[in-house]
Design a protein around this motif. Sequence first.
Motif, short mmCIF file in Angstrom:
data_model
loop_
_atom_site.label_atom_id
_atom_site.label_comp_id
_atom_site.label_asym_id
_atom_site.label_seq_id
_atom_site.Cartn_x
_atom_site.Cartn_y
_atom_site.Cartn_z
N TYR A 148 0.75 -1.20 -0.09
CA TYR A 148 0.03 0.23 0.01
C TYR A 148 0.84 1.02 0.05
O TYR A 148 0.47 2.24 -0.79
CB TYR A 148 -0.78 0.05 1.16
N THR A 149 1.85 1.30 0.91
CA THR A 149 2.95 2.30 0.89
C THR A 149 3.50 2.66 -0.51
O THR A 149 3.77 3.79 -0.92
CB THR A 149 3.63 2.24 1.96
N GLN A 150 4.07 1.38 -0.92
CA GLN A 150 4.90 1.41 -2.17
C GLN A 150 4.06 2.11 -3.28
O GLN A 150 4.54 2.81 -3.96
CB GLN A 150 5.31 -0.01 -2.36
N ILE B 25 2.46 5.92 -1.85
CA ILE B 25 3.39 7.20 -1.36
C ILE B 25 4.37 7.26 -2.22
O ILE B 25 4.79 8.03 -2.91
CB ILE B 25 3.53 6.95 0.04
N ASN B 26 5.32 5.94 -2.04
CA ASN B 26 6.84 6.10 -2.63
C ASN B 26 7.21 4.62 -2.77
O ASN B 26 7.28 4.14 -1.66
CB ASN B 26 7.50 6.99 -1.93
N PRO B 27 7.99 3.99 -3.95
CA PRO B 27 8.41 2.68 -3.49
C PRO B 27 9.34 2.56 -2.41
O PRO B 27 9.55 1.65 -1.94
CB PRO B 27 8.97 2.56 -5.16
N SER B 28 10.29 3.53 -2.32
CA SER B 28 11.40 3.48 -1.21
C SER B 28 10.69 3.54 0.25
O SER B 28 11.16 2.57 1.04
CB SER B 28 12.20 4.73 -1.46
N MET B 29 9.79 4.35 0.20
CA MET B 29 8.98 4.34 1.56
C MET B 29 8.26 2.99 1.80
O MET B 29 8.29 2.48 3.13
CB MET B 29 8.07 5.63 1.66
N ALA C 270 3.52 0.00 10.51
CA ALA C 270 2.35 -0.48 9.51
C ALA C 270 1.30 0.10 9.58
O ALA C 270 0.58 0.79 8.53
CB ALA C 270 2.20 -2.11 9.54
N PHE C 271 0.58 0.31 10.77
CA PHE C 271 -0.72 0.89 11.06
C PHE C 271 -0.53 2.45 10.61
O PHE C 271 -1.57 3.10 9.94
CB PHE C 271 -1.08 1.01 12.38
N SER C 272 0.41 3.11 11.01
CA SER C 272 0.59 4.51 10.78
C SER C 272 0.62 4.84 9.01
O SER C 272 -0.18 5.77 8.65
CB SER C 272 1.88 5.02 11.30
N PHE C 273 1.29 3.90 8.36
CA PHE C 273 1.51 4.06 7.05
C PHE C 273 0.35 3.78 6.26
O PHE C 273 0.13 4.15 5.28
CB PHE C 273 2.91 3.64 6.64
N VAL C 274 -0.50 2.77 6.68
CA VAL C 274 -1.74 2.29 5.96
C VAL C 274 -2.60 3.65 6.00
O VAL C 274 -3.33 3.94 4.84
CB VAL C 274 -2.23 0.98 6.48
N ASN C 275 -2.79 4.12 7.16
CA ASN C 275 -3.65 5.31 7.32
C ASN C 275 -3.19 6.49 6.44
O ASN C 275 -3.95 6.94 5.52
CB ASN C 275 -4.02 5.98 8.70
N SER D 179 -1.64 6.01 3.60
CA SER D 179 -1.70 5.67 2.29
C SER D 179 -3.00 5.95 1.81
O SER D 179 -3.05 6.25 0.31
CB SER D 179 -1.38 4.11 2.20
N VAL D 180 -3.89 5.99 2.34
CA VAL D 180 -5.19 6.08 1.98
C VAL D 180 -5.41 7.64 1.52
O VAL D 180 -6.11 8.13 0.56
CB VAL D 180 -6.47 5.93 3.21
N ILE D 181 -5.10 8.65 2.29
CA ILE D 181 -4.98 9.93 2.08
C ILE D 181 -4.28 9.93 0.98
O ILE D 181 -4.76 11.09 0.00
CB ILE D 181 -4.34 10.63 3.23
N PHE D 182 -2.96 9.66 0.61
CA PHE D 182 -2.23 9.83 -0.58
C PHE D 182 -2.65 9.33 -1.82
O PHE D 182 -2.91 9.99 -2.63
CB PHE D 182 -0.83 9.17 -0.24
N ARG D 183 -3.47 7.99 -1.67
CA ARG D 183 -3.91 7.29 -3.16
C ARG D 183 -5.42 8.03 -3.15
O ARG D 183 -5.36 8.43 -4.50
CB ARG D 183 -4.21 5.93 -2.42
N TYR D 184 -6.14 7.96 -2.44
CA TYR D 184 -7.75 8.50 -2.72
C TYR D 184 -7.95 10.23 -2.68
O TYR D 184 -8.51 10.68 -3.68
CB TYR D 184 -8.60 7.90 -1.72
N ALA D 185 -7.17 10.64 -1.68
CA ALA D 185 -7.56 12.18 -1.53
C ALA D 185 -6.49 12.90 -2.63
O ALA D 185 -6.94 14.00 -3.01
CB ALA D 185 -7.34 12.82 -0.13
N ILE D 186 -5.22 12.64 -2.45
CA ILE D 186 -4.04 13.44 -3.03
C ILE D 186 -4.01 12.92 -4.58
O ILE D 186 -4.27 13.82 -5.41
CB ILE D 186 -2.79 13.56 -2.39
N ARG D 187 -3.89 11.73 -4.82
CA ARG D 187 -3.70 11.24 -6.02
C ARG D 187 -4.91 11.18 -7.11
O ARG D 187 -4.98 11.38 -7.97
CB ARG D 187 -3.07 9.77 -6.17
#
Length: 461
Positions: free
Chosen positions: A83-85, A88-92, A377-382, A384-392
């Motif tokens: 989800y983060t990859q 947000i970013n593959p390295s992250m 994991a929990f932090s970045f899943v939350n 990831s939702v913002i980055f995928r759906y709201a921003i991207r």
Amino acid sequence: MNTSPTPNVAKLKRNLGLWHVIIIGLAYIQPMTLFDTFGMVSRDSGGHVPMSYLFALIAILLTSISYGHMIRAYPSSGSAYTYTQKSINPSMGFMVGWSSWLDYLLSPMVNIILAVLYLEALFPSVNHWVWVIGLTALMTGVNIFGSKVVAYFNSWIVFVQIIVIAVFTYLIYTKLSIGLHADGTLKENTYELWSLKPFWDEMTSVGALITGATILCFSFTGFDSISSLAEETKDVKNTLPKAMILTTLIAGIIFIISAYFMQTFLPSDPSIYFEAVDETQAEILLLVGGSAFQAAVLGFAIVTVMASGISAHAGVSRLMYVMGRDGVISKKIFGQIHPKFFTPVNNVLIAGAIALTAGFISLETVVNLISFGALTAFSFVNLSVIFRYAIRDKMVRNIKEIFSYVVVPALGFIAIFLMWLEVDGTTFSVGLFWAALGFIWLGIKTRGFKAPVPQYKEEDV
């Protein structure tokens, strides 16, 4: 044309339904863990265990909703790593996956350590390595034969755990209903049979509740392991989001109800009742049910921790498979599926080998490190939702979308962040050291961060 599967083309087999997945999640969570954690959480929360459970449930429930959103976007076994990859970013994403290994890799070890403790109490003359090797072999063997076998193996174990908790809670209720608790009579203490004081009173400290919830976060870690079964689940986009929420709710309701009666029955400083506040299962069973009840439940507890360990073993082998398939770790070793069993056999065996180190490591050390990986994991899943759906995808066109893709994940992130503030300092340092090793490996893999991070070539859904 020969279409028989080969080691190079075999894939995970979709054969899990909704209740199969829920059972695996509940087995991973291991509901009877509430007996082990009650003493330390009662101490740290100031006698408000059910409220700490409620806070943890809210945080995890918000996060499980975020997991559901991400599963629909990326129905892959990589969980927070994927989800983060992708969002947000593959390295992250690699760093999140690397940190999550502290959760996934060490979780089977917790269950082996607990099982060995119970077995040593029953058979003190047997060398503990006999149990470590035997239990590891059992976990490894069951996982080689597939995730559906894991579900069938765990289903009756979860059912009996719930029965044990129900009987235990009923025994406490019968004592409380006639006006008795562990200190004497109810009227001699501030707690009554039906009262809000186990949740909140004039002495309640929000910081203490969050400290307790941080410990209890470990009790809910099974819900996120469900996402690692994405490529083995039927109708994954509908099944897994439902399964994650239902698993979290079922476990949370069981924990809160049982903790309410336990806290009412044991209202004072837990050191009064227990010699070992950090390991209370044996003593609390004896106190409530007597020696026969204690012996029966401890015997069954050996089986329950193995059920949890088997589910944890399944989760880590799938995470390693996805990272190997991507190529960020060896594809030849980690990225293969067995053509007969349709499971990542190499990874199952590697996880089993790592689990053998349970003979050297303390329970406290393992639990603290798991918390670091889980909170990452929990932090970045939350996020990831913002980055995928709201921003991207810019899905902020109405109140419903803003609430779903900004408000809920933001609240989930804030709740998890509050738990980060209570993480043990030593654990945080060790976790950062582990993350630094991952950063070095990433630099090597990308030739000094000049090459892109390897990713599995698959269309995003």
